[in-house]
Design a protein around this motif. Sequence first.
Motif, PDB file in Angstrom:
ATOM      1  N   HIS A  11      16.365 -41.331 -10.296  1.00  0.00           N
ATOM      2  CA  HIS A  11      17.729 -41.276  -9.990  1.00  0.00           C
ATOM      3  C   HIS A  11      17.579 -41.881  -8.429  1.00  0.00           C
ATOM      4  CE1 HIS A  11      18.069 -38.233 -13.236  1.00  0.00           C
ATOM      5  NE2 HIS A  11      19.121 -39.114 -13.439  1.00  0.00           N
ATOM      6  N   TYR A  12      18.764 -42.797  -8.113  1.00  0.00           N
ATOM      7  CA  TYR A  12      18.840 -43.288  -6.918  1.00  0.00           C
ATOM      8  C   TYR A  12      20.028 -43.318  -6.369  1.00  0.00           C
ATOM      9  CZ  TYR A  12      20.603 -47.966  -8.541  1.00  0.00           C
ATOM     10  OH  TYR A  12      21.239 -48.923  -9.020  1.00  0.00           O
ATOM     11  N   THR A  13      20.318 -43.372  -5.250  1.00  0.00           N
ATOM     12  CA  THR A  13      21.504 -43.455  -4.481  1.00  0.00           C
ATOM     13  C   THR A  13      21.456 -44.708  -3.422  1.00  0.00           C
ATOM     14  OG1 THR A  13      23.453 -42.521  -3.447  1.00  0.00           O
ATOM     15  CG2 THR A  13      21.331 -41.869  -2.859  1.00  0.00           C
ATOM     16  N   ILE A  14      22.466 -45.017  -3.123  1.00  0.00           N
ATOM     17  CA  ILE A  14      22.407 -46.211  -1.783  1.00  0.00           C
ATOM     18  C   ILE A  14      23.404 -45.414  -0.771  1.00  0.00           C
ATOM     19  CG2 ILE A  14      23.092 -48.621  -1.030  1.00  0.00           C
ATOM     20  CD1 ILE A  14      22.382 -49.413  -3.831  1.00  0.00           C
ATOM     21  N   GLN A  15      22.939 -45.492   0.280  1.00  0.00           N
ATOM     22  CA  GLN A  15      23.521 -44.693   1.507  1.00  0.00           C
ATOM     23  C   GLN A  15      23.851 -45.710   2.564  1.00  0.00           C
ATOM     24  OE1 GLN A  15      21.637 -40.980   3.039  1.00  0.00           O
ATOM     25  NE2 GLN A  15      23.267 -40.473   4.195  1.00  0.00           N
ATOM     26  N   THR A  16      24.847 -45.619   3.168  1.00  0.00           N
ATOM     27  CA  THR A  16      25.030 -46.469   4.301  1.00  0.00           C
ATOM     28  C   THR A  16      24.525 -45.762   5.758  1.00  0.00           C
ATOM     29  OG1 THR A  16      27.060 -47.534   3.555  1.00  0.00           O
ATOM     30  CG2 THR A  16      26.812 -47.572   5.659  1.00  0.00           C
ATOM     31  N   SER A  17      23.827 -46.492   6.783  1.00  0.00           N
ATOM     32  CA  SER A  17      23.296 -46.033   7.966  1.00  0.00           C
ATOM     33  C   SER A  17      23.369 -46.694   8.764  1.00  0.00           C
ATOM     34  CB  SER A  17      21.790 -45.591   7.692  1.00  0.00           C
ATOM     35  OG  SER A  17      21.268 -46.565   7.792  1.00  0.00           O
ATOM     36  N   PRO A  18      23.072 -46.307  10.152  1.00  0.00           N
ATOM     37  CA  PRO A  18      23.387 -47.460  11.353  1.00  0.00           C
ATOM     38  C   PRO A  18      22.353 -48.362  11.428  1.00  0.00           C
ATOM     39  CG  PRO A  18      23.489 -45.218  12.043  1.00  0.00           C
ATOM     40  CD  PRO A  18      23.118 -44.906  10.593  1.00  0.00           C
ATOM     41  N   ILE A  19      21.166 -48.381  10.455  1.00  0.00           N
ATOM     42  CA  ILE A  19      20.312 -49.404  10.486  1.00  0.00           C
ATOM     43  C   ILE A  19      20.459 -50.317   8.844  1.00  0.00           C
ATOM     44  CG2 ILE A  19      18.669 -48.359  11.819  1.00  0.00           C
ATOM     45  CD1 ILE A  19      17.141 -47.547   9.412  1.00  0.00           C
ATOM     46  N   GLY A  20      21.695 -50.119   8.210  1.00  0.00           N
ATOM     47  CA  GLY A  20      21.866 -50.637   7.100  1.00  0.00           C
ATOM     48  C   GLY A  20      21.697 -49.703   5.899  1.00  0.00           C
ATOM     49  N   GLN A  21      22.124 -50.333   4.698  1.00  0.00           N
ATOM     50  CA  GLN A  21      22.088 -49.546   3.613  1.00  0.00           C
ATOM     51  C   GLN A  21      20.306 -49.017   3.401  1.00  0.00           C
ATOM     52  OE1 GLN A  21      23.973 -52.129   0.415  1.00  0.00           O
ATOM     53  NE2 GLN A  21      25.591 -50.598   0.667  1.00  0.00           N
ATOM     54  N   LEU A  22      20.210 -47.853   2.703  1.00  0.00           N
ATOM     55  CA  LEU A  22      19.167 -47.601   2.439  1.00  0.00           C
ATOM     56  C   LEU A  22      19.294 -46.995   0.987  1.00  0.00           C
ATOM     57  CD1 LEU A  22      18.810 -44.799   5.236  1.00  0.00           C
ATOM     58  CD2 LEU A  22      17.684 -47.121   4.969  1.00  0.00           C
ATOM     59  N   LEU A  23      18.129 -47.352   0.320  1.00  0.00           N
ATOM     60  CA  LEU A  23      18.226 -46.717  -1.152  1.00  0.00           C
ATOM     61  C   LEU A  23      17.071 -45.718  -1.055  1.00  0.00           C
ATOM     62  CD1 LEU A  23      17.588 -48.657  -4.676  1.00  0.00           C
ATOM     63  CD2 LEU A  23      15.872 -47.147  -4.028  1.00  0.00           C
ATOM     64  N   PHE A  74      21.146 -39.217  11.118  1.00  0.00           N
ATOM     65  CA  PHE A  74      21.917 -40.192  12.140  1.00  0.00           C
ATOM     66  C   PHE A  74      22.893 -39.489  12.798  1.00  0.00           C
ATOM     67  CE2 PHE A  74      19.565 -42.734   8.646  1.00  0.00           C
ATOM     68  CZ  PHE A  74      18.901 -43.843   9.673  1.00  0.00           C
ATOM     69  N   ALA A  75      23.230 -38.577  12.588  1.00  0.00           N
ATOM     70  CA  ALA A  75      24.358 -37.823  13.602  1.00  0.00           C
ATOM     71  C   ALA A  75      23.637 -37.328  14.750  1.00  0.00           C
ATOM     72  CB  ALA A  75      25.026 -36.839  12.857  1.00  0.00           C
ATOM     73  N   GLY A  76      22.386 -37.090  14.748  1.00  0.00           N
ATOM     74  CA  GLY A  76      21.472 -36.670  15.745  1.00  0.00           C
ATOM     75  C   GLY A  76      21.367 -35.180  15.874  1.00  0.00           C
ATOM     76  N   THR A  77      21.488 -34.617  14.609  1.00  0.00           N
ATOM     77  CA  THR A  77      21.405 -33.132  14.328  1.00  0.00           C
ATOM     78  C   THR A  77      20.434 -32.663  13.662  1.00  0.00           C
ATOM     79  OG1 THR A  77      23.110 -32.979  12.504  1.00  0.00           O
ATOM     80  CG2 THR A  77      23.903 -32.888  14.572  1.00  0.00           C
ATOM     81  N   ARG A  78      19.644 -33.415  13.188  1.00  0.00           N
ATOM     82  CA  ARG A  78      18.466 -33.290  12.328  1.00  0.00           C
ATOM     83  C   ARG A  78      17.174 -34.036  13.060  1.00  0.00           C
ATOM     84  NH1 ARG A  78      16.517 -30.915   7.875  1.00  0.00           N
ATOM     85  NH2 ARG A  78      18.448 -30.132   7.420  1.00  0.00           N
ATOM     86  N   TYR A  79      16.015 -33.187  13.284  1.00  0.00           N
ATOM     87  CA  TYR A  79      14.888 -33.813  13.799  1.00  0.00           C
ATOM     88  C   TYR A  79      13.736 -34.102  12.897  1.00  0.00           C
ATOM     89  CZ  TYR A  79      18.019 -32.528  17.637  1.00  0.00           C
ATOM     90  OH  TYR A  79      18.907 -32.500  18.381  1.00  0.00           O
ATOM     91  N   SER A  80      13.722 -33.532  11.663  1.00  0.00           N
ATOM     92  CA  SER A  80      12.790 -33.583  10.771  1.00  0.00           C
ATOM     93  C   SER A  80      13.287 -33.343   9.366  1.00  0.00           C
ATOM     94  CB  SER A  80      11.774 -32.854  10.897  1.00  0.00           C
ATOM     95  OG  SER A  80      11.929 -31.364  10.684  1.00  0.00           O
ATOM     96  N   PHE A  81      12.927 -34.069   8.241  1.00  0.00           N
ATOM     97  CA  PHE A  81      13.461 -33.724   6.830  1.00  0.00           C
ATOM     98  C   PHE A  81      12.805 -32.692   6.295  1.00  0.00           C
ATOM     99  CE2 PHE A  81      14.461 -38.097   8.274  1.00  0.00           C
ATOM    100  CZ  PHE A  81      15.802 -38.252   7.741  1.00  0.00           C
ATOM    101  N   GLN A  82      13.672 -32.050   5.493  1.00  0.00           N
ATOM    102  CA  GLN A  82      13.018 -30.860   4.653  1.00  0.00           C
ATOM    103  C   GLN A  82      13.310 -31.190   3.391  1.00  0.00           C
ATOM    104  OE1 GLN A  82      11.234 -28.555   6.352  1.00  0.00           O
ATOM    105  NE2 GLN A  82      11.803 -29.662   8.166  1.00  0.00           N
ATOM    106  N   LEU A  83      12.574 -32.292   2.944  1.00  0.00           N
ATOM    107  CA  LEU A  83      12.883 -32.772   1.506  1.00  0.00           C
ATOM    108  C   LEU A  83      11.616 -32.668   0.624  1.00  0.00           C
ATOM    109  CD1 LEU A  83      15.005 -35.941   2.217  1.00  0.00           C
ATOM    110  CD2 LEU A  83      15.890 -33.703   1.249  1.00  0.00           C
ATOM    111  N   PRO A  84      11.820 -32.242  -0.693  1.00  0.00           N
ATOM    112  CA  PRO A  84      10.444 -32.423  -1.460  1.00  0.00           C
ATOM    113  C   PRO A  84      10.171 -33.776  -1.788  1.00  0.00           C
ATOM    114  CG  PRO A  84      12.335 -31.671  -2.813  1.00  0.00           C
ATOM    115  CD  PRO A  84      13.015 -31.548  -1.348  1.00  0.00           C
TER     116      PRO A  84
END
Length: 180
Positions: A11-23, A74-84
């Motif tokens: 499964h995938y999503t496309i997200q808008t970010s300050p550095i462009g779209q991310l898949l 990208f909001a500056g409130t998370r400094y590392s990802f906690q993703l599996p």
Amino acid sequence: MTHTAVPETVHYTIQTSPIGQLLIAAINQEIVRVAFHNQDFDTVITGLQTQFGGPVHRDDNALQFATDQFEEYFAGTRYSFQLPTRQISPDRFNSQVQQRLTTIPYGQTRSYGEFATELARPGAARAVGSACARNPMPLIQPCHRVVRADGTIGDFSGTPAAKKYLLAFERGENPDAPTS
């Protein structure tokens, strides 16, 4: 490429970010791929189908757990990802580099040579650079924090402008969003 015995649905999503779209792609809520807007998303999707042998479907809701963390970053409130994540590199050194990237603190950098030394592989700076270039999950495994010995940014799977933005952003500067 790694082929699994049983085809798996991605499964995938496309997200808008300050550095462009991310898949952002996942299997059973384990992230397997993050791709930048400068990479052809159709090619990325085809590669995921080949790699995992199953269908690839867009499902924004299934990846909300991940997009929430990217928004916080990208909001500056998370400094590392906690993703599996699912480590998929068949090469031991690449896997070792990609896993160790998460130990570089937010807002800091390491040179390719320093990083190689931390891995007990002094002299393997180029190999570290190659492993960073093959990193399937940039940002989560922050390869943008690895730079050249002279402090210049080096290459990046996003764009050089995106890497420059990310480094400045993490240093607390207010960089302009990259235009390329």
